[in-house]
Design a protein around this motif. Structure first.
Motif, mmCIF file in Angstrom:
data_model
loop_
_atom_site.group_PDB
_atom_site.id
_atom_site.type_symbol
_atom_site.label_atom_id
_atom_site.label_comp_id
_atom_site.label_asym_id
_atom_site.label_seq_id
_atom_site.Cartn_x
_atom_site.Cartn_y
_atom_site.Cartn_z
ATOM 1 N N ILE A 12 0.800 -1.210 -0.010
ATOM 2 C CA ILE A 12 0.026 0.052 0.071
ATOM 3 C C ILE A 12 0.799 1.003 -0.084
ATOM 4 O O ILE A 12 0.733 2.263 -0.732
ATOM 5 C CB ILE A 12 -0.783 0.049 1.173
ATOM 6 N N SER A 13 1.773 1.259 0.918
ATOM 7 C CA SER A 13 2.946 2.385 0.791
ATOM 8 C C SER A 13 3.354 2.712 -0.554
ATOM 9 O O SER A 13 3.636 3.837 -0.965
ATOM 10 C CB SER A 13 3.942 2.076 1.954
ATOM 11 N N GLU A 14 3.950 1.663 -1.113
ATOM 12 C CA GLU A 14 4.528 1.864 -2.554
ATOM 13 C C GLU A 14 3.461 2.374 -3.544
ATOM 14 O O GLU A 14 3.710 2.960 -4.117
ATOM 15 C CB GLU A 14 5.178 0.348 -3.015
ATOM 16 N N ALA A 15 2.249 1.695 -3.418
ATOM 17 C CA ALA A 15 1.119 2.199 -4.403
ATOM 18 C C ALA A 15 0.876 3.847 -4.197
ATOM 19 O O ALA A 15 0.833 4.560 -5.003
ATOM 20 C CB ALA A 15 0.030 1.706 -4.082
ATOM 21 N N LEU A 16 0.975 4.325 -2.815
ATOM 22 C CA LEU A 16 0.662 5.593 -2.613
ATOM 23 C C LEU A 16 1.884 6.504 -2.991
ATOM 24 O O LEU A 16 1.579 7.611 -3.456
ATOM 25 C CB LEU A 16 0.661 5.728 -0.828
#
Length: 64
Positions: A12-16
Motif C-alpha cells: 500500500i505504501s509503495e502504491a501511494l
C-alpha cells in the motif's frame, strides 16, 4: 477491524508513493500549460503522510 500484515502495508505504501508521483506529474503538466490546478504539488505528499501513519498504526507488529 483486522490489521494489515507488513507485506500489505509495504504494498500500500509503495502504491501511494506512485500515486503521489503521478499526481504531481499531472499538476506540473497543467501548470506548464498555463492552467491553475485545484491542488498543489504539496497536497498529495501531505495527504499520503497521514494515510501512511494510519497504515503504520493498523499494521501487525513483527514478532522478531
Amino acid at each position: 477491524m483486522k490489521k494489515f500484515t507488513e507485506h500489505e502495508a509495504y504494498t500500500i505504501s509503495e502504491a501511494l508513493d506512485l500515486y503521489v508521483e503521478e499526481m504531481n506529474k499531472d499538476i506540473l503538466k497543467l501548470e506548464g500549460e498555463g492552467k491553475r490546478p485545484i491542488f498543489t504539488t504539496t497536497y498529495f505528499p501531505d495527504m499520503v503522510k497521514d494515510i501512511k501513519w494510519k497504515i503504520k498504526e493498523n499494521t501487525k507488529k513483527s514478532k522478531y
